[in-house]
Structure formats: structure tokens, C-alpha cells
Design an enzyme around this catalytic site. Structure first.
Site, mmCIF file in Angstrom:
data_model
loop_
_atom_site.group_PDB
_atom_site.id
_atom_site.type_symbol
_atom_site.label_atom_id
_atom_site.label_comp_id
_atom_site.label_asym_id
_atom_site.label_seq_id
_atom_site.Cartn_x
_atom_site.Cartn_y
_atom_site.Cartn_z
ATOM 1 N N GLY A 153 -17.666 -15.895 -33.706
ATOM 2 C CA GLY A 153 -17.339 -14.603 -34.303
ATOM 3 C C GLY A 153 -16.198 -13.848 -33.673
ATOM 4 N N TRP A 197 -12.880 -14.326 -33.773
ATOM 5 C CA TRP A 197 -11.772 -14.042 -34.695
ATOM 6 C C TRP A 197 -12.189 -12.990 -35.724
ATOM 7 C CZ3 TRP A 197 -7.754 -18.158 -36.449
ATOM 8 C CH2 TRP A 197 -7.088 -18.662 -35.321
ATOM 9 N N ASP A 249 -19.368 -19.909 -42.192
ATOM 10 C CA ASP A 249 -19.640 -20.990 -41.248
ATOM 11 C C ASP A 249 -20.802 -21.827 -41.764
ATOM 12 O OD1 ASP A 249 -18.664 -21.457 -38.147
ATOM 13 O OD2 ASP A 249 -20.648 -22.313 -38.531
ATOM 14 N N ASP A 296 -20.632 -24.812 -46.337
ATOM 15 C CA ASP A 296 -19.842 -25.925 -45.813
ATOM 16 C C ASP A 296 -18.439 -25.802 -46.388
ATOM 17 O OD1 ASP A 296 -18.665 -28.321 -45.106
ATOM 18 O OD2 ASP A 296 -20.319 -29.584 -45.798
ATOM 19 N N ASP A 350 -10.057 -21.451 -37.380
ATOM 20 C CA ASP A 350 -9.977 -21.932 -36.003
ATOM 21 C C ASP A 350 -10.916 -23.124 -35.828
ATOM 22 O OD1 ASP A 350 -8.932 -21.817 -33.407
ATOM 23 O OD2 ASP A 350 -10.601 -20.618 -32.665
ATOM 24 N N LYS A 403 -5.894 -24.085 -37.242
ATOM 25 C CA LYS A 403 -5.728 -24.913 -36.048
ATOM 26 C C LYS A 403 -5.433 -26.357 -36.435
ATOM 27 C CE LYS A 403 -8.516 -24.515 -32.486
ATOM 28 N NZ LYS A 403 -9.761 -24.571 -31.686
#
Length: 255
Positions: A85, A87, A122, A138, A163, A203
Site C-alpha cells: 500500500g 504507492w 491486488d 487478478d 510496481d 516496473k
């Protein structure tokens, strides 16, 4: 609660005069010992605790946002793979999402500016982040983008953040491909929810975005660049791909 004002430790390294060394305990692997020692000697870890961030990763987003100005008051943000959490905390503070009476900050004149919105998604449940709406899903699911769009209603997204990183296998090429697959899943969602002119930050690993991912980004965004914040550990192979100026049109499908 963390406010997201500073992008790095303020003298943390200076306060820590001695290096903490960790002895390998019985039953603890050498890699675990090295990780623990690195955590104990990382000024960003210490500063994250001091400022109330859930992870040192918050400083990566703070630094990138300071430079590239992605998170603006009133903006709508989707944070993919949000756990734990950090970000989302930064996004909530910078877009001025409504975190409840007594916690939201207004301007210098005391007047509240435009309110933003943050969706944290998430696969696993996370401790609620004040000001962020959580969705358990998902992100690799083909319907993930439509699910998020349905939750947003008529709102369009300014920034999609990711990320996400797959568990390391120790094989560089395999790890790179797995992270790229997650970045591609994040891009699938971005193309579903971003407003024209929106941004995507995800990322990747050393070598950056390539192949189909890079081609899609260059086709669908005005500017594409790789960035590596100072808050990334020196021995880390992670970099981020940033795409700004989404060229797509807002979907016409109603929810």
C-alpha cells in the site's frame, strides 16, 4: 499518516553512524541474513517507518512524481499490485483523495482543492489505505480492465501505476520475462481505463521494456522513457518504464 511531501530520507544516513551487522542464525539462510542486514542499514526503510509509509517503495514513486508530475490534485489513479500500500498512500496524498474528516489537507488559504480518487487493486487483500478504494482481483485476468471501469463509473483514469514484480527465480532472463508479462497486463488495463493524455508507469527489469511492450507503448503514447529513481537499491536491476500522453480515445461502452 504519511503525506507524501518529501521524496527521500532527511539525514537518515547521517543519524545512523554505525553499520548494523547480522550474524547468520541457525536455520537462517545466508540470503535471508543478507536481506535482513540490508533492511537494517537502509535509510529509506528507517524513513518509511518514521513517515508512516508501509514500504520504502513509497520514496520511489515520490521521486518519480517530483520529476515527472504524474499525480495532480483531483486526478484519478489506479494502483495495480498495490500491496502493501505504499504507492497508494503517496497517490492518495498527492491527488488529495478524500480520506475522511480531519485528515484531508486543503490549500494554504484553508480552502480545499479538487478531490482525487485512488483505486488500489491486488490479488490478495491488504490493510485498508485511507482514501483508496480497494479491489481484490487478478490483474492478469482478461476482464480486469472492464471490472475496474465498471467500478469507476463515468470517471476516467489519469494515471495507471504498477510496481508489480514476480517472485525471483534466480534466472535473469526468466525473471525479466515474468516482470514484462505483468507490465503487459498492466498496459492492457491502462488501455481500457486511461483518458486521452493519461500516463502509465510500470516496473520492468534491467534492459527495460522491449519487443511487443515497447512497440505498444510507442504506438499508443506520445512519450516513452525509462527511469530509475535513486530510492531503488544500487544492487537492484529494477527500472521503470514511463509513458505519457495516451493517444487512445475514451471507450464508448457504458457501465
Amino acid at each position: 499518516m504519511a503525506r507524501g511531501g518529501k521524496s527521500g530520507p532527511r539525514g537518515s544516513a547521517g543519524r545512523r553512524g554505525l553499520t548494523v551487522r547480522v550474524k547468520t542464525a541457525k536455520g537462517r539462510k545466508l540470503a535471508s541474513t543478507r536481506w535482513l542486514q540490508r533492511q537494517l542499514n537502509d535509510p529509506y526503510v528507517e524513513e518509511a517507518k518514521r513517515q508512516g509509509y508501509r514500504s520504502r517503495a513509497a520514496f520511489k514513486l515520490l521521486e518519480m512524481d517530483d520529476k515527472h508530475h504524474l499525480l495532480k490534485p483531483g486526478g484519478v489513479v489506479v494502483d495495480l499490485g498495490a500491496a502493501p500500500g505504499g504507492w497508494s498512500q503517496v497517490a492518495v496524498a498527492r491527488v488529495k483523495a478524500d480520506v475522511g474528516e480531519g485528515e484531508a489537507s486543503g490549500g494554504k488559504d484553508g480552502k480545499e482543492g479538487p478531490r482525487g480518487r485512488v483505486i488500489a487493486a491486488d490479488l490478495n487483500e491488504i490493510e485498508p489505505v485511507p482514501g483508496a478504494a480497494f479491489m481484490q482481483l487478478d490483474v492478469t485476468d482478461a476482464e480486469a480492465g472492464e471490472t475496474i471501469r465498471a467500478a469507476l463509473g463515468s470517471a476516467r483514469v489519469d494515471v495507471v501505476l504498477s510496481d508489480m514484480a514476480a517472485s525471483s527465480t534466480g534466472h535473469r532472463q526468466t525473471d525479466h520475462l515474468r516482470v514484462i508479462a505483468l507490465a503487459e497486463a498492466a498496459l492492457d488495463i491502462a488501455e481500457d481505463v486511461l483518458k486521452p493524455g493519461g500516463a502509465y508507469l510500470a516496473k520492468v527489469l534491467q534492459g527495460g521494456a522491449s519487443g511487443d511492450l515497447l512497440n505498444r507503448l510507442r504506438k499508443n503514447f506520445a512519450k516513452v522513457a525509462h527511469v530509475k529513481p535513486k530510492a531503488s537499491r544500487q544492487d537492484s536491476s529494477e527500472v521503470y518504464v514511463l509513458a505519457k500522453g495516451y493517444r487512445g480515445e475514451a471507450p464508448t461502452k457504458a457501465f
